[in-house]
Enzyme design. Sequence first.
Site, PDB file in Angstrom:
ATOM      1  N   HIS A  44       0.838  -1.208   0.000  1.00 51.77           N
ATOM      2  CA  HIS A  44       0.000   0.000   0.000  1.00 51.77           C
ATOM      3  C   HIS A  44       0.870   1.254   0.000  1.00 51.77           C
ATOM      4  CE1 HIS A  44      -2.845  -2.864   2.153  1.00 51.77           C
ATOM      5  NE2 HIS A  44      -3.601  -2.405   1.179  1.00 51.77           N
ATOM      6  N   ARG A 103      -4.324 -10.188   3.927  1.00 48.87           N
ATOM      7  CA  ARG A 103      -4.835 -11.512   4.323  1.00 48.87           C
ATOM      8  C   ARG A 103      -3.708 -12.507   4.597  1.00 48.87           C
ATOM      9  NH1 ARG A 103      -9.397 -10.212   0.492  1.00 48.87           N
ATOM     10  NH2 ARG A 103     -11.298 -10.303   1.751  1.00 48.87           N
TER      11      ARG A 103
END
Length: 287
Positions: free
Chosen positions: A42, A192
Amino acid sequence: MHNLQIPHATTISALRARIRSWRADGLSVGFVPTMGALHQGHLALVQLAKAQCDRVVASIYVNPAQFAPGEDFEAYPRSVIEDSQKLTEARCDLVYLPTTEVIYPEGFATTISMTGPAAGLESAARPHFFNGVATVVAKLLNQVRPDVAVFGEKDYQQLLVIRQLARDLDLGVDIIAGETVRERDGLALSSRNAYLSADDRQRAGRLNQILKQCAAALADGQSIAQARQTAFEACLAGFDSVDYVEVRCATSLAELADGRLDTPARVLAAVRLGKTRLIDNCAATPS
Ligand code: PAF
């Protein structure tokens, strides 16, 4: 509501007031939408937006519409304080933290329905997913109205779906792709990955190796069907189950006729390890 160091907005009016003041100074605006639980992948998207624009907004919103009942909406990692620290260090200018009342107010009744690049692959296992993503991304883009928005290649099908959405709805935003950031063994960074047991983590890096071997075989002239079959069998041997392994057109995700690769392609896969679903992809270019 949030006691954060970094400038943040939780309402559309506060968001737009900040952006209006930048616009009044003639500054360009980049946008990185996220669901939080931020990692280096990110932050690399934030860097990319900063390289293109004067100011960068990142949003954090775990969008219920892209989770089906029984998926991990409740369990999805949430860490707004740590995330905003990371965004401060990445010199992000504003964090947008909309609530569900802001995104889906009482009486909300619109869903964007995607076909084209949304068909197949992820949609086979998660039929609700791209309509949920397209609806929230269209809303976020309308709320922020950035010049540029950045999406990771890790979710390659999502990237193409959003490009299609921006084009079809004349959203007037440049969609920029950020390269996947990987662990040393090739595992693509993903929020995840936190679900992986230590044992599964050992096995997870194999997915990227299999995709790279498939791309190399295609570049060497092996037929698409053969290269795909080899990758599929390697995934079956390496993981608990395989949702798909496909070689598709890199720009449309259309299926390719069998034979030697003669167009830029993408090898895409989804596999399961314990309760974790891993997805990854890799470019394949004809020799
Ligand atoms: O990739 C994600 O994190 C999400 O799908 C997105 C684009 C933020 C929409 O909720």
